[in-house]
Design a protein around this motif. Sequence first.
Motif, PDB file in Angstrom:
ATOM      1  N   ALA A  35       0.824  -1.211   0.000  1.00 18.77           N
ATOM      2  CA  ALA A  35       0.000   0.000   0.000  1.00 18.77           C
ATOM      3  C   ALA A  35       0.858   1.261   0.000  1.00 18.77           C
ATOM      4  CB  ALA A  35      -0.922   0.002   1.219  1.00 18.77           C
ATOM      5  N   ALA A  36       0.366   2.272  -0.721  1.00 21.05           N
ATOM      6  CA  ALA A  36       0.974   3.607  -0.725  1.00 21.05           C
ATOM      7  C   ALA A  36      -0.144   4.620  -0.579  1.00 21.05           C
ATOM      8  CB  ALA A  36       1.738   3.842  -2.025  1.00 21.05           C
ATOM      9  N   ASN A  37       0.103   5.693   0.240  1.00 21.86           N
ATOM     10  CA  ASN A  37      -0.969   6.659   0.485  1.00 21.86           C
ATOM     11  C   ASN A  37      -0.791   7.971  -0.257  1.00 21.86           C
ATOM     12  OD1 ASN A  37       1.180   7.666   1.901  1.00 21.86           O
ATOM     13  ND2 ASN A  37       0.173   7.677   3.904  1.00 21.86           N
ATOM     14  N   THR A  38       0.288   8.097  -1.078  1.00 23.16           N
ATOM     15  CA  THR A  38       0.480   9.294  -1.894  1.00 23.16           C
ATOM     16  C   THR A  38       0.949   8.883  -3.273  1.00 23.16           C
ATOM     17  OG1 THR A  38       2.818   9.626  -1.346  1.00 23.16           O
ATOM     18  CG2 THR A  38       1.190  10.617   0.150  1.00 23.16           C
ATOM     19  N   GLY A  39       0.749   9.788  -4.224  1.00 20.34           N
ATOM     20  CA  GLY A  39       1.200   9.510  -5.580  1.00 20.34           C
ATOM     21  C   GLY A  39       2.706   9.391  -5.655  1.00 20.34           C
ATOM     22  N   GLU A  40       3.414  10.280  -4.934  1.00 21.96           N
ATOM     23  CA  GLU A  40       4.878  10.251  -4.955  1.00 21.96           C
ATOM     24  C   GLU A  40       5.410   8.934  -4.401  1.00 21.96           C
ATOM     25  OE1 GLU A  40       3.596  14.474  -5.013  1.00 21.96           O
ATOM     26  OE2 GLU A  40       3.025  12.691  -3.879  1.00 21.96           O
ATOM     27  N   LYS A  41       4.809   8.487  -3.265  1.00 20.43           N
ATOM     28  CA  LYS A  41       5.247   7.232  -2.674  1.00 20.43           C
ATOM     29  C   LYS A  41       4.971   6.062  -3.612  1.00 20.43           C
ATOM     30  CE  LYS A  41       6.792   4.888   0.897  1.00 20.43           C
ATOM     31  NZ  LYS A  41       8.214   5.024   1.313  1.00 20.43           N
ATOM     32  N   ALA A  42       3.863   6.121  -4.306  1.00 27.12           N
ATOM     33  CA  ALA A  42       3.515   5.046  -5.252  1.00 27.12           C
ATOM     34  C   ALA A  42       4.540   4.955  -6.375  1.00 27.12           C
ATOM     35  CB  ALA A  42       2.117   5.287  -5.824  1.00 27.12           C
TER      36      ALA A  42
END
Length: 461
Positions: A35-42
């Motif tokens: 799981a990722a909660n931001t676009g940048e982290k994704a």
Amino acid sequence: MIPQATKTILLVEDSATLSMITSDTLRGLGYGVIAANTGEKAVEMAAADEKINLVLMDIELGRGIDGTEAARRILEKRDLPVIFVTSHTEKEYVDRVKTVSRYGYVIKNSGAFVMQSAIEMAFELFETNKRTVISEKLYRSLFENMINGFAYCKMHFEEGRPVDFTYLAVNKAFETQTGLRGVTGKKVSEVIPGIRETDPGLFELYGRVALSGSPEQVELYLEALKMWFLISVYSPRKEYFVAVFDVITERKIAEEKIKTLLAEKELILIEVHHRIKNNMNAIAGLMALQAATLKDPAAAAALEDARSRVLSMMVLYDKLYCTDNFDNLSFGDYLSSLADEIIENFPNKEIVKVEKNIADFPLDAKRTSDLGLIVNELITNIMKYAFTGRESGLITLSASAVDGRIKIAIQDDGIGIPESVNVDNSEGFGLQLVDMMSKSLGGTIKIERGNGTKFIMEFKL
């Protein structure tokens, strides 16, 4: 497709609650979840973790880049299937993701079944697209690097007649081999003015294949380009054709040169043949003239015998000249002609009848020559001695090839040969020659007496 147990999904969701619920649903379906909660982290995780097989992307991600931009950046780094998830059904939300390569669009809270169906469909589409991309790359590589010229064209017809065609695609080899450049999108009549008049056969060929769909391969000279081509043509669909070709001008020039040289050689061989035949005729004629002037009957007979042998060789020479294969002469044809030629040279030929039972089989020139000399000697002896004081005579000539052995028999119904005469102890040169030749063939020859004389020769084929 990748087995489901090994698939890992990157879930991009800014809501912790929804992320937890969706993760549980995905794990319940048998997928691994990151799981990722931001676009940048994704973007960071997708680039770093090779285990990720699919991205489940929320469009609205709060602060930072949205799902559309995050997906775009991920796809710049990796080729992955992306499914967009949103709670909105408005058209504007759908339009936001149209510029991004996507494999599905799922409304939140649609249920596990809808989610699973969307994911499975995305994986199937992704695998299909990968195979398509590989095929396209292979085709493009072949198209660009093949050494044959390639042209994909549309044929134009007027009242059912092919009148022109347009180049839709050509490869580098087309340009290299023909010298024609920048032809894509143009009609051949523009590229090569006057070609319809100089080379109607090209239009007939392409038009025929474009309509019938039956592939053809031809060698064709194009007057407009002053070149020879080996062209293979097929039609992928009606009124379209593909021509794959090689320029074979140098080969055709070489072939024509070879044909000219062979024709010249043939003329030389004909001339040599005539000269040799004339010389052999001259030798035989001189022998006959000299024999006529001799007072010694034995000497005259010896010259006549020698002349007969020359004539026998002439018959063989004629057969050799007329055949294309010196290792396999038609022995039946040769033996029949030789017997006729020998008998024709004797003054008592009118009283002699010849019966032939000759099977035809191939035999090499060396053994044919040896057998010719044997037959010449035996028939000559028959014509000279067997019918003395007789008003008629019969010669029976037979030849066969059975079970790997050749058998030749020469029989007359004449006065018979004396008991004292045998092939292996004869004092006469003729029978000595027969004995020598039969031994050189590795065969046997025997005499049967009674109601004339019969000579029987046998040897391996």
